[in-house]
Design an enzyme around this catalytic site. Structure first.
Site, PDB file in Angstrom:
ATOM      1  N   ASP A 114      78.415   6.636  31.316  1.00  0.00           N
ATOM      2  CA  ASP A 114      79.619   6.754  30.490  1.00  0.00           C
ATOM      3  C   ASP A 114      79.912   8.227  30.252  1.00  0.00           C
ATOM      4  OD1 ASP A 114      80.362   4.036  29.967  1.00  0.00           O
ATOM      5  OD2 ASP A 114      78.493   3.876  28.826  1.00  0.00           O
ATOM      6  N   GLU A 147      62.885  -2.881  29.309  1.00  0.00           N
ATOM      7  CA  GLU A 147      63.609  -1.600  29.308  1.00  0.00           C
ATOM      8  C   GLU A 147      63.334  -0.831  28.018  1.00  0.00           C
ATOM      9  OE1 GLU A 147      67.627  -1.595  30.869  1.00  0.00           O
ATOM     10  OE2 GLU A 147      68.274  -0.381  29.173  1.00  0.00           O
ATOM     11  N   PHE A 153      77.215  -2.475  19.622  1.00  0.00           N
ATOM     12  CA  PHE A 153      76.970  -2.325  21.077  1.00  0.00           C
ATOM     13  C   PHE A 153      77.899  -3.250  21.857  1.00  0.00           C
ATOM     14  CE2 PHE A 153      72.103  -1.531  20.481  1.00  0.00           C
ATOM     15  CZ  PHE A 153      72.357  -0.183  20.240  1.00  0.00           C
ATOM     16  N   HIS A 206      65.102  -9.595  32.405  1.00  0.00           N
ATOM     17  CA  HIS A 206      64.964  -8.190  32.019  1.00  0.00           C
ATOM     18  C   HIS A 206      65.254  -8.115  30.520  1.00  0.00           C
ATOM     19  CE1 HIS A 206      65.099  -3.822  32.728  1.00  0.00           C
ATOM     20  NE2 HIS A 206      66.146  -3.770  31.920  1.00  0.00           N
ATOM     21  N   SER A 257      60.734  -8.003  33.138  1.00  0.00           N
ATOM     22  CA  SER A 257      60.708  -6.537  33.134  1.00  0.00           C
ATOM     23  C   SER A 257      61.213  -6.096  31.762  1.00  0.00           C
ATOM     24  CB  SER A 257      61.561  -5.961  34.265  1.00  0.00           C
ATOM     25  OG  SER A 257      62.868  -6.513  34.242  1.00  0.00           O
TER      26      SER A 257
HETATM   27  P1  FAD Z   1      79.913   1.108  37.995  1.00  0.00           P
HETATM   28  O1  FAD Z   1      79.305  -0.164  38.402  1.00  0.00           O
HETATM   29  O2  FAD Z   1      79.964   2.225  38.952  1.00  0.00           O
HETATM   30  O3  FAD Z   1      81.384   0.847  37.496  1.00  0.00           O
HETATM   31  C1  FAD Z   1      81.608  -0.114  36.463  1.00  0.00           C
HETATM   32  C2  FAD Z   1      82.895  -0.869  36.752  1.00  0.00           C
HETATM   33  O4  FAD Z   1      83.991  -0.003  36.568  1.00  0.00           O
HETATM   34  C3  FAD Z   1      82.943  -1.372  38.159  1.00  0.00           C
HETATM   35  O5  FAD Z   1      82.399  -2.649  38.270  1.00  0.00           O
HETATM   36  C4  FAD Z   1      84.389  -1.268  38.505  1.00  0.00           C
HETATM   37  O6  FAD Z   1      85.013  -2.503  38.286  1.00  0.00           O
HETATM   38  C5  FAD Z   1      84.929  -0.213  37.582  1.00  0.00           C
HETATM   39  N1  FAD Z   1      85.159   1.011  38.345  1.00  0.00           N
HETATM   40  C6  FAD Z   1      84.335   2.063  38.503  1.00  0.00           C
HETATM   41  N2  FAD Z   1      84.884   3.006  39.277  1.00  0.00           N
HETATM   42  C7  FAD Z   1      86.084   2.530  39.611  1.00  0.00           C
HETATM   43  C8  FAD Z   1      87.141   3.022  40.398  1.00  0.00           C
HETATM   44  N3  FAD Z   1      87.083   4.213  40.995  1.00  0.00           N
HETATM   45  N4  FAD Z   1      88.256   2.251  40.526  1.00  0.00           N
HETATM   46  C9  FAD Z   1      88.340   1.036  39.925  1.00  0.00           C
HETATM   47  N5  FAD Z   1      87.366   0.523  39.170  1.00  0.00           N
HETATM   48  C10 FAD Z   1      86.265   1.253  39.026  1.00  0.00           C
HETATM   49  N6  FAD Z   1      74.159   4.040  30.690  1.00  0.00           N
HETATM   50  C11 FAD Z   1      73.522   5.228  30.581  1.00  0.00           C
HETATM   51  O7  FAD Z   1      74.144   6.242  30.238  1.00  0.00           O
HETATM   52  N7  FAD Z   1      72.186   5.343  30.836  1.00  0.00           N
HETATM   53  C12 FAD Z   1      71.438   4.284  31.231  1.00  0.00           C
HETATM   54  O8  FAD Z   1      70.238   4.434  31.462  1.00  0.00           O
HETATM   55  C13 FAD Z   1      72.075   3.007  31.360  1.00  0.00           C
HETATM   56  N8  FAD Z   1      71.395   1.913  31.774  1.00  0.00           N
HETATM   57  C14 FAD Z   1      72.059   0.717  31.969  1.00  0.00           C
HETATM   58  C15 FAD Z   1      71.348  -0.385  32.487  1.00  0.00           C
HETATM   59  C16 FAD Z   1      71.994  -1.600  32.721  1.00  0.00           C
HETATM   60  C17 FAD Z   1      71.191  -2.760  33.309  1.00  0.00           C
HETATM   61  C18 FAD Z   1      73.380  -1.740  32.412  1.00  0.00           C
HETATM   62  C19 FAD Z   1      74.091  -3.055  32.642  1.00  0.00           C
HETATM   63  C20 FAD Z   1      74.091  -0.657  31.908  1.00  0.00           C
HETATM   64  C21 FAD Z   1      73.447   0.583  31.685  1.00  0.00           C
HETATM   65  N9  FAD Z   1      74.134   1.712  31.205  1.00  0.00           N
HETATM   66  C22 FAD Z   1      73.476   2.926  31.075  1.00  0.00           C
HETATM   67  C23 FAD Z   1      75.553   1.615  30.831  1.00  0.00           C
HETATM   68  C24 FAD Z   1      76.484   2.035  31.988  1.00  0.00           C
HETATM   69  O9  FAD Z   1      76.291   3.398  32.273  1.00  0.00           O
HETATM   70  C25 FAD Z   1      77.909   1.793  31.561  1.00  0.00           C
HETATM   71  O10 FAD Z   1      78.163   0.411  31.458  1.00  0.00           O
HETATM   72  C26 FAD Z   1      78.969   2.481  32.404  1.00  0.00           C
HETATM   73  O11 FAD Z   1      80.227   2.346  31.750  1.00  0.00           O
HETATM   74  C27 FAD Z   1      79.142   1.914  33.790  1.00  0.00           C
HETATM   75  O12 FAD Z   1      78.124   2.293  34.645  1.00  0.00           O
HETATM   76  P2  FAD Z   1      77.890   1.399  35.975  1.00  0.00           P
HETATM   77  O13 FAD Z   1      76.874   2.019  36.822  1.00  0.00           O
HETATM   78  O14 FAD Z   1      77.679   0.020  35.588  1.00  0.00           O
HETATM   79  O15 FAD Z   1      79.305   1.613  36.640  1.00  0.00           O
END
Ligand code: FAD
Length: 303
Positions: free
Chosen positions: A110, A18, A220, A270, A16
């Site tokens: 973020d 991105e 990055f 990916h 896939s």
């Molecule tokens: P989550 O998985 O919700 O949280 C990340 C980690 O933080 C968790 O594993 C947990 O350990 C910790 N955490 C979160 N909340 C809590 C809590 N309440 N208490 C304790 N620990 C907590 N960013 C963008 O802006 N746009 C995108 O399109 C984008 N695409 C991405 C695609 C991929 C495949 C990846 C790996 C990252 C991408 N990102 C993107 C970056 C991502 O948004 C950041 O890494 C962000 O900091 C975390 O988002 P997440 O959904 O992984 O977070």
């Protein structure tokens, strides 16, 4: 020995790609060239990222629409929870669904102030990736991917907390995880083993970053907590002003990583393309992915 990989693995490998939504007409032209070059490889899906604070919502939607209208590809829309209440996020999900989108990559995102600032969930919003997966599952029968961090998310106190979060995402309906990029395959393999021990059985697809620009990649990596091994820095050292050699080394490095993962039994990859086709195309070729028309379209390669 790198090439003595498991017989027949090629036929089962899926990729896939991105992309990020382009900001200018020139970037749009470049992205479209990339999409057209990669389309014949028949990827499982192509995903389009979503910017901080929903700033790229329109551009993400426009890019997805063009993919739906002008290609045979299956798009996946990235979606974040940043600075939006539940109603707003649900409305975006509804908009994408009406366009015909059935795949999402659900993320917390973020802070709009940038990586490093403390993340504050919107008071009426979804708190994290797992919460957003739940929202998607309630709204439709979507194919939802989520993030995973073999080297731990920088905000996470430890890997166990991270794995717990991934488990919550799976419990809420995630179908696959895509990892943050990494360069040490042992780290990935240990992470997958640990996730399996925690009862996580969805595919954990390695996110591969072909290194188009080593210096940019190190920035990055510093932001997202990915380790850049010294052997990797050594391979690129002195190539800042030698783009041709840089590109050849990048292809070799990524091919080596991917072929080693194939040896370890990985069948899905990916690619973070950075909207460029050359390296993802070459590496896909190395793992047996060929244009579905049978022969490479060299005219578009030269474009
Ligand atoms: P989550 O998985 O919700 O949280 C990340 C980690 O933080 C968790 O594993 C947990 O350990 C910790 N955490 C979160 N909340 C809590 C809590 N309440 N208490 C304790 N620990 C907590 N960013 C963008 O802006 N746009 C995108 O399109 C984008 N695409 C991405 C695609 C991929 C495949 C990846 C790996 C990252 C991408 N990102 C993107 C970056 C991502 O948004 C950041 O890494 C962000 O900091 C975390 O988002 P997440 O959904 O992984 O977070």
């Amino acid at each position: 020995y790198r090439f003595s990989r498991r017989p027949g693995a090629e036929g089962r490998i899926r990729v896939s790609f991105e992309f990020f939504p382009p900001k200018t007409d020139e970037m749009e032209r470049k992205l479209w060239e990339t999409v057209k070059r990669l389309e014949p490889l028949a990827p499982a899906f192509v995903s389009v990222t979503y910017g901080a604070g929903g700033s790229t919502r329109e551009r993400t939607a426009r890019t997805i629409k063009r993919i739906l209208d002008e290609t045979s590809l299956t798009p996946a829309a990235h979606l974040t929870c940043v600075d939006a209440d539940r109603e707003a996020v649900d409305a975006v999900i509804g908009e994408f669904a009406r366009m015909g989108v059935s795949r999402f990559v659900a993320l917390r995102g973020d802070p709009a102030e940038g990586v490093g600032a403390k993340y504050q969930p919107h008071p009426n919003g979804y708190a994290n990736g797992a919460d957003l997966v739940g929202a998607l599952s309630r709204q439709g029968d979507f194919d939802v991917s989520v993030s995973a961090y073999p080297e731990k998310h920088p905000e996470s106190p430890d890997l166990a907390t991270d794995i717990d979060m991934l488990k919550r995402k799976v419990d809420n309906g995630a179908k696959r995880a895509i990892t943050q990029f990494f360069f040490d395959n042992d780290v990935y393999e240990r992470y997958v083993e640990r996730a399996r021990r925690a009862g996580i059985n969805i595919p954990i697809v390695p996110g591969i970053l072909p290194i188009h620009n080593f210096l940019q990649m190190t920035r990055f990596a510093a932001q997202c907590g990915a380790n850049v091994p010294s052997w990797l820095a050594e391979r690129f050292s002195g190539l800042d002003k030698d783009p041709v050699t840089h590109q050849l080394v990048a292809a070799a490095v990524a091919a080596e990583q991917v072929l080693d993962l194939v040896e370890r039994g990985v069948e899905d990859f990916h690619f973070y393309t950075m909207n460029r086709a050359e390296l993802p195309f070459a590496i896909s070729h190395m793992i047996g992915i060929r244009p579905s028309t049978g022969t490479a379209d060299l005219s578009s390669a030269a474009a």
